[in-house]
Design an enzyme around this catalytic site. Structure first.
Site, PDB file in Angstrom:
ATOM      1  N   HIS A  54      -5.799 -38.731 -16.991  1.00  0.00           N
ATOM      2  CA  HIS A  54      -7.062 -38.733 -17.734  1.00  0.00           C
ATOM      3  C   HIS A  54      -6.856 -39.180 -19.176  1.00  0.00           C
ATOM      4  O   HIS A  54      -7.669 -39.934 -19.727  1.00  0.00           O
ATOM      5  CB  HIS A  54      -7.682 -37.332 -17.693  1.00  0.00           C
ATOM      6  CG  HIS A  54      -8.902 -37.196 -18.536  1.00  0.00           C
ATOM      7  ND1 HIS A  54      -8.917 -36.512 -19.729  1.00  0.00           N
ATOM      8  CD2 HIS A  54     -10.153 -37.684 -18.374  1.00  0.00           C
ATOM      9  CE1 HIS A  54     -10.121 -36.569 -20.260  1.00  0.00           C
ATOM     10  NE2 HIS A  54     -10.891 -37.271 -19.462  1.00  0.00           N
ATOM     11  N   GLU A  57      -6.795 -42.872 -19.327  1.00  0.00           N
ATOM     12  CA  GLU A  57      -8.121 -43.513 -19.280  1.00  0.00           C
ATOM     13  C   GLU A  57      -8.642 -43.738 -20.699  1.00  0.00           C
ATOM     14  O   GLU A  57      -9.200 -44.794 -21.013  1.00  0.00           O
ATOM     15  CB  GLU A  57      -9.088 -42.631 -18.488  1.00  0.00           C
ATOM     16  CG  GLU A  57     -10.525 -43.129 -18.487  1.00  0.00           C
ATOM     17  CD  GLU A  57     -11.523 -42.024 -18.219  1.00  0.00           C
ATOM     18  OE1 GLU A  57     -12.602 -42.034 -18.847  1.00  0.00           O
ATOM     19  OE2 GLU A  57     -11.217 -41.138 -17.391  1.00  0.00           O
ATOM     20  N   HIS A  58      -8.456 -42.752 -21.578  1.00  0.00           N
ATOM     21  CA  HIS A  58      -8.877 -42.888 -22.977  1.00  0.00           C
ATOM     22  C   HIS A  58      -8.047 -43.942 -23.708  1.00  0.00           C
ATOM     23  O   HIS A  58      -8.578 -44.771 -24.443  1.00  0.00           O
ATOM     24  CB  HIS A  58      -8.739 -41.539 -23.688  1.00  0.00           C
ATOM     25  CG  HIS A  58      -9.777 -40.548 -23.318  1.00  0.00           C
ATOM     26  ND1 HIS A  58     -10.775 -40.134 -24.184  1.00  0.00           N
ATOM     27  CD2 HIS A  58     -10.002 -39.868 -22.163  1.00  0.00           C
ATOM     28  CE1 HIS A  58     -11.554 -39.249 -23.583  1.00  0.00           C
ATOM     29  NE2 HIS A  58     -11.101 -39.067 -22.361  1.00  0.00           N
ATOM     30  N   GLU A 134     -12.507 -32.368 -25.664  1.00  0.00           N
ATOM     31  CA  GLU A 134     -13.285 -32.498 -24.427  1.00  0.00           C
ATOM     32  C   GLU A 134     -13.034 -31.290 -23.526  1.00  0.00           C
ATOM     33  O   GLU A 134     -13.951 -30.747 -22.919  1.00  0.00           O
ATOM     34  CB  GLU A 134     -12.913 -33.785 -23.705  1.00  0.00           C
ATOM     35  CG  GLU A 134     -13.700 -34.026 -22.426  1.00  0.00           C
ATOM     36  CD  GLU A 134     -13.281 -35.293 -21.706  1.00  0.00           C
ATOM     37  OE1 GLU A 134     -13.621 -35.426 -20.509  1.00  0.00           O
ATOM     38  OE2 GLU A 134     -12.602 -36.144 -22.313  1.00  0.00           O
TER      39      GLU A 134
END
Length: 298
Positions: A54, A57-58, A134
């Site tokens: 994840h 992805e950023h 997040e």
């Protein structure tokens, strides 16, 4: 190819370096959707390094060798495109929707960040903090997010589905540039990627552009997915949790066969019948008729 009727034919191609391409030509509107699916998700992580899929992805929206930071999004938006990405248990994907005449732009930009991403301490540290925030927002400070994480943690004891896709906080904060470089060079390779193109495009033009921009990329040795065998569950597992909520909540999970199993399609249809919206049977029974719940999702 896969045929969905005379107007819906999915064609499959593969480059010499292993890149898979799925192409569906649709002339109904002058637009194109360009997807890049990478066969890596949180199931490919290990304890102590959870959340790196994840995080990556950023990182993929940052600087590349030929694009300064922020340029990827700016160029796409200038050309009328929308873009986003997502990470899940088994995959990571990136997508753009843009005018069909600009398909070459999407191909060029996606090939660039697949091969030439710049990873430095500044970028990694910045995105680690974004992901940590997040997690605070979606899990630590959110009742449903916290309970959903606990559901997976309880349902799976050995399988990597045990940990959340976003990762444990201590792992997120501990990633190094070296961790990210290793992950990138291992999984972000043409033989671990499937490109999906749907829209008002020319088959010959799209395939030539993909060959031009991806063809020289070098394949990698992709680790075999050797997942631990999850012990058979022989009894219900129940975890009470106390959180400040206005009403009581309950979250239930049932283990189901994998996507390739013959029963998967039947179970997907059954799920819609039982839980798919306000006309579903469980919603009708629990919310409308018996008034035991105010909201239900499945």
């Amino acid at each position: 190819h896969v045929d969905f009727g005379p107007a819906m034919k999915v064609q499959r191609f593969r480059l010499g370096n292993g890149l898979r391409v799925l192409l569906l030509i649709d002339r109904n509107a002058p637009v194109v959707s360009y997807h890049t699916w990478v066969r890596v998700g949180s199931r490919d992580e290990r304890p102590g390094k959870t959340g790196i899929a994840h995080l990556f992805e950023h990182l993929m929206f940052n600087e590349t060798k030929s694009l300064p930071a922020g340029e990827f999004d700016r160029v796409l938006e200038e050309n009328g495109a929308e873009s986003n990405a997502a990470t899940w248990l088994d995959w990571t994907f990136y997508h753009e929707s843009l005018p069909a005449s600009k398909v070459g732009l999407a191909i060029r930009l996606e090939a660039e960040r697949l091969h030439n991403l710049v990873l430095r301490d500044k970028q990694v540290s910045s995105e680690k903090e974004v992901v940590a925030n997040e997690r605070r927002y979606r899990v630590d400070d959110d009742v449903e997010g916290a309970v959903n994480e606990l559901l997976y943690k309880t349902a799976f004891e050995k399988h990597p589905y045990h940990w959340p896709t976003i990762g444990w906080m201590e792992d997120i904060q501990g990633f190094t540039v070296e961790d990210c470089e290793r992950f990138y060079r291992t999984y972000y390779a043409p033989n671990n990627v499937t490109v999906v193109v749907v829209g008002d495009v020319s088959e010959e033009n799209v395939l030539q552009l993909i060959q031009d921009h991806y063809g020289a990329l070098t394949p990698a040795v992709i680790p075999e997915r050797q997942l631990p065998v999850e012990p058979e569950q022989v009894a219900e597992r129940r975890v009470p949790i106390s959180k400040p909520t206005a009403t009581e909540k309950v979250m239930l999970g049932y283990k189901a066969p994998p996507l390739a199993h013959a029963d998967h399609v039947s179970l997907t249809v059954l799920n819609e019948i039982l839980f798919g919206g306000r006309s579903s049977r469980v919603y009708r029974s629990l919310v409308k008729q018996r008034e035991l719940a105010t909201e239900l999702r499945g």
